[in-house]
Design an enzyme around this catalytic site. Structure first.
Site, PDB file in Angstrom:
ATOM      1  CD  GLU A   1      -2.733  -1.291   2.362  1.00  0.00           C
ATOM      2  OE1 GLU A   1      -2.539  -0.673   3.308  1.00  0.00           O
ATOM      3  OE2 GLU A   1      -3.776  -2.121   2.460  1.00  0.00           O
TER       4      GLU A   1
ATOM      5  CB  ALA B   1       0.586   7.996   1.566  1.00  0.00           C
TER       6      ALA B   1
ATOM      7  CD  GLU C   1      -4.859 -11.447  -5.261  1.00  0.00           C
ATOM      8  OE1 GLU C   1      -4.246 -10.550  -4.610  1.00  0.00           O
ATOM      9  OE2 GLU C   1      -5.976 -11.741  -5.007  1.00  0.00           O
TER      10      GLU C   1
ATOM     11  CB  CYS D   1      -6.723  -9.765  -8.395  1.00  0.00           C
ATOM     12  SG  CYS D   1      -5.309  -8.440  -7.925  1.00  0.00           S
TER      13      CYS D   1
HETATM   14  N1  THU Z   1      -6.055  -7.330  -1.380  1.00  0.00           N
HETATM   15  C1  THU Z   1      -5.230  -8.088  -1.922  1.00  0.00           C
HETATM   16  O1  THU Z   1      -3.825  -7.974  -1.916  1.00  0.00           O
HETATM   17  N2  THU Z   1      -5.845  -8.856  -2.677  1.00  0.00           N
HETATM   18  C2  THU Z   1      -7.046  -9.157  -2.934  1.00  0.00           C
HETATM   19  O2  THU Z   1      -7.483  -9.825  -3.851  1.00  0.00           O
HETATM   20  C3  THU Z   1      -7.909  -8.151  -2.256  1.00  0.00           C
HETATM   21  C4  THU Z   1      -7.504  -7.205  -1.584  1.00  0.00           C
HETATM   22  C5  THU Z   1      -5.423  -6.209  -0.506  1.00  0.00           C
HETATM   23  C6  THU Z   1      -5.494  -4.620  -1.201  1.00  0.00           C
HETATM   24  C7  THU Z   1      -5.247  -3.978   0.114  1.00  0.00           C
HETATM   25  O3  THU Z   1      -4.073  -3.728   0.364  1.00  0.00           O
HETATM   26  C8  THU Z   1      -5.987  -5.009   1.234  1.00  0.00           C
HETATM   27  O4  THU Z   1      -5.903  -6.088   0.718  1.00  0.00           O
HETATM   28  C9  THU Z   1      -7.048  -4.336   1.590  1.00  0.00           C
HETATM   29  O5  THU Z   1      -8.163  -4.185   0.835  1.00  0.00           O
END
Ligand code: THU
Length: 133
Positions: free
Chosen positions: A45, A47, A56, A90
């Site tokens: 992530e 900011a 993924e 994804c």
């Molecule tokens: N997230 C993933 O990495 N993969 C997914 O398929 C669902 C969501 C992450 C994105 C974000 O960093 C966190 O989960 C919360 O949404």
């Protein structure tokens, strides 16, 4: 090629690398390619919230960088009562490198594989590379 419990360990390792100061929601993904190579990713992530990347997406980027082309199976791991299924974006990313045999394993650290899905389960009537031919 890792054995089934080892996939879970790899997914946990990927998940533990997640950079998630905003959501605190760690996700890990591990891909086995058709050639038997293994690539991992975690969510990262930043900011500017919408600019974060999913686990993924990280694993797919690592696969392409490492010369892999097709996803035989992908393990997606997260915590919580509900299944941590790939987000809409994804699903399309996985679709690009999958086929009818591709397996998407939804996992958690406690339960291991919770559900195994096909690409068609996740994204029926998908738009893919062949639509452009
Ligand atoms: N997230 C993933 O990495 N993969 C997914 O398929 C669902 C969501 C992450 C994105 C974000 O960093 C966190 O989960 C919360 O949404």
């Amino acid at each position: 090629m890792p054995k089934s419990e080892q996939w879970i360990v790899l997914a946990e390792k990927a998940m533990s690398k997640a950079y998630v100061p905003y959501s605190n929601f760690q996700v890990g993904a591990v891909i086995e390619t058709a050639e038997g190579e293994v690539f991992s990713g975690c969510n990262v992530e930043n900011a500017s919230y919408p600019e974060g990347t999913c686990a993924e997406a990280g694993a797919i980027a690592a696969m392409i960088m490492g010369g892999g082309q097709r996803i035989k199976q992908i393990y997606v791991m997260g915590v919580g009562e509900l299944l941590v299924t790939p987000c809409g974006g994804c699903r399309q990313r996985i679709r690009e490198f999958s086929d009818e045999q591709t397996l998407i394993h939804i996992c958690s650290p406690e339960k291991g594989i919770r559900k195994t899905l096909s690409m068609d389960d996740l994204l029926p009537y998908s738009f893919g590379p062949t639509n452009l031919l």
